[in-house]
Design a protein around this motif. Structure first.
Motif, mmCIF file in Angstrom:
data_model
loop_
_atom_site.group_PDB
_atom_site.id
_atom_site.type_symbol
_atom_site.label_atom_id
_atom_site.label_comp_id
_atom_site.label_asym_id
_atom_site.label_seq_id
_atom_site.Cartn_x
_atom_site.Cartn_y
_atom_site.Cartn_z
ATOM 1 N N GLY A 197 0.811 -1.222 0.000
ATOM 2 C CA GLY A 197 0.000 0.000 0.000
ATOM 3 C C GLY A 197 0.839 1.263 0.000
ATOM 4 O O GLY A 197 0.398 2.306 0.466
ATOM 5 N N LEU A 198 2.069 1.180 -0.507
ATOM 6 C CA LEU A 198 2.985 2.313 -0.513
ATOM 7 C C LEU A 198 3.292 2.743 -1.946
ATOM 8 O O LEU A 198 3.133 1.981 -2.884
ATOM 9 N N PHE A 199 3.769 3.971 -2.058
ATOM 10 C CA PHE A 199 4.231 4.476 -3.337
ATOM 11 C C PHE A 199 5.738 4.649 -3.280
ATOM 12 O O PHE A 199 6.268 5.149 -2.289
ATOM 13 N N GLU A 200 6.415 4.215 -4.328
ATOM 14 C CA GLU A 200 7.825 4.528 -4.512
ATOM 15 C C GLU A 200 7.896 5.524 -5.647
ATOM 16 O O GLU A 200 7.301 5.317 -6.697
ATOM 17 N N ILE A 201 8.629 6.603 -5.424
ATOM 18 C CA ILE A 201 8.688 7.652 -6.434
ATOM 19 C C ILE A 201 10.133 8.057 -6.665
ATOM 20 O O ILE A 201 10.934 8.121 -5.723
ATOM 21 N N GLU A 202 10.451 8.285 -7.913
ATOM 22 C CA GLU A 202 11.781 8.735 -8.320
ATOM 23 C C GLU A 202 11.604 10.084 -9.016
ATOM 24 O O GLU A 202 10.839 10.201 -9.964
ATOM 25 N N VAL A 203 12.320 11.091 -8.516
ATOM 26 C CA VAL A 203 12.220 12.444 -9.054
ATOM 27 C C VAL A 203 13.604 12.896 -9.496
ATOM 28 O O VAL A 203 14.601 12.631 -8.819
ATOM 29 N N LYS A 204 13.666 13.577 -10.629
ATOM 30 C CA LYS A 204 14.938 14.044 -11.174
ATOM 31 C C LYS A 204 14.994 15.563 -11.134
ATOM 32 O O LYS A 204 14.039 16.241 -11.491
ATOM 33 N N ASP A 205 16.127 16.081 -10.688
ATOM 34 C CA ASP A 205 16.405 17.510 -10.773
ATOM 35 C C ASP A 205 16.980 17.746 -12.163
ATOM 36 O O ASP A 205 18.083 17.288 -12.468
ATOM 37 N N ILE A 206 16.245 18.436 -13.021
ATOM 38 C CA ILE A 206 16.668 18.578 -14.414
ATOM 39 C C ILE A 206 17.866 19.508 -14.564
ATOM 40 O O ILE A 206 18.555 19.472 -15.579
ATOM 41 N N GLU A 207 18.139 20.319 -13.560
ATOM 42 C CA GLU A 207 19.282 21.229 -13.614
ATOM 43 C C GLU A 207 20.592 20.503 -13.324
ATOM 44 O O GLU A 207 21.560 20.621 -14.054
ATOM 45 N N THR A 208 20.611 19.742 -12.216
ATOM 46 C CA THR A 208 21.838 19.045 -11.810
ATOM 47 C C THR A 208 21.862 17.587 -12.248
ATOM 48 O O THR A 208 22.875 16.914 -12.082
ATOM 49 N N LYS A 209 20.744 17.090 -12.735
ATOM 50 C CA LYS A 209 20.589 15.697 -13.167
ATOM 51 C C LYS A 209 20.745 14.704 -12.011
ATOM 52 O O LYS A 209 21.098 13.543 -12.215
ATOM 53 N N ASN A 210 20.469 15.159 -10.799
ATOM 54 C CA ASN A 210 20.465 14.279 -9.632
ATOM 55 C C ASN A 210 19.096 13.651 -9.472
ATOM 56 O O ASN A 210 18.074 14.258 -9.800
ATOM 57 N N TYR A 211 19.083 12.426 -8.935
ATOM 58 C CA TYR A 211 17.839 11.713 -8.697
ATOM 59 C C TYR A 211 17.551 11.676 -7.207
ATOM 60 O O TYR A 211 18.463 11.574 -6.386
ATOM 61 N N TYR A 212 16.265 11.720 -6.862
ATOM 62 C CA TYR A 212 15.811 11.643 -5.474
ATOM 63 C C TYR A 212 14.778 10.529 -5.389
ATOM 64 O O TYR A 212 13.901 10.421 -6.249
ATOM 65 N N PHE A 213 14.885 9.711 -4.352
ATOM 66 C CA PHE A 213 14.028 8.543 -4.200
ATOM 67 C C PHE A 213 13.277 8.632 -2.882
ATOM 68 O O PHE A 213 13.862 8.959 -1.848
ATOM 69 N N PHE A 214 11.982 8.312 -2.933
ATOM 70 C CA PHE A 214 11.145 8.415 -1.745
ATOM 71 C C PHE A 214 10.173 7.245 -1.672
ATOM 72 O O PHE A 214 9.794 6.668 -2.685
ATOM 73 N N GLU A 215 9.779 6.965 -0.440
ATOM 74 C CA GLU A 215 8.696 6.035 -0.167
ATOM 75 C C GLU A 215 7.619 6.850 0.526
ATOM 76 O O GLU A 215 7.898 7.548 1.497
ATOM 77 N N VAL A 216 6.394 6.788 0.011
ATOM 78 C CA VAL A 216 5.313 7.632 0.525
ATOM 79 C C VAL A 216 4.100 6.760 0.808
ATOM 80 O O VAL A 216 3.760 5.874 0.035
ATOM 81 N N ASP A 217 3.460 7.043 1.921
ATOM 82 C CA ASP A 217 2.207 6.374 2.261
ATOM 83 C C ASP A 217 1.163 7.451 2.521
ATOM 84 O O ASP A 217 1.411 8.384 3.287
ATOM 85 N N ILE A 218 0.023 7.337 1.858
ATOM 86 C CA ILE A 218 -1.064 8.283 2.074
ATOM 87 C C ILE A 218 -2.300 7.509 2.523
ATOM 88 O O ILE A 218 -2.466 6.329 2.219
ATOM 89 N N ARG A 219 -3.150 8.210 3.255
ATOM 90 C CA ARG A 219 -4.395 7.605 3.727
ATOM 91 C C ARG A 219 -5.444 7.630 2.612
ATOM 92 O O ARG A 219 -5.226 8.211 1.560
#
Length: 111
Positions: free
Chosen positions: A64-86
């Motif tokens: 019941g969780l979300f895994e999300i990958e976000v990219k900073d288009i300026e520095t080309k760095n990636y950020y990874f998160f695990e999110v749970d919403i009700r």
């Protein structure tokens, strides 16, 4: 014959409504999760929203969780998160997995 057609149409309409509800519910949940992650990155990393791009959002059905990958288009760095919403789309928790991913997959980072 008319009864079969009416029953078939009724069942078809129910299936279509169920599929549409699940499709649009999943799309709205993905948008809400991305919004929470954008706020987190903006507040904790100091990166502007317009520089962020969602690369991948996965829903882990069994957990019941979300895994999300976000990219900073300026520095080309990636950020990874695990999110749970009700069920009411309020945030239950957000877990920053960026450093863990950077340690395990250094080739994914520009720096």
């Amino acid at each position: 014959m008319k009864k079969k057609i009416i029953i078939f149409n009724l069942l078809f309409c129910i299936v279509v409504m169920f599929v549409n509800y699940n499709y649009f519910n999943s799309k709205s949940r993905n948008a809400i999760v991305y919004n929470y992650v954008e706020n987190y990155i903006e507040n904790n990393y100091g990166i502007a929203r317009e520089n962020l791009k969602s690369e991948e959002i996965d829903y882990l059905r069994g957990m019941g969780l979300f895994e999300i990958e976000v990219k900073d288009i300026e520095t080309k760095n990636y950020y990874f998160f695990e999110v749970d919403i009700r069920d009411d789309y309020s945030l239950y928790y957000i877990k920053d997995l960026t450093e863990l991913h950077r340690k395990n997959h250094p080739k994914n980072q520009a720096n």
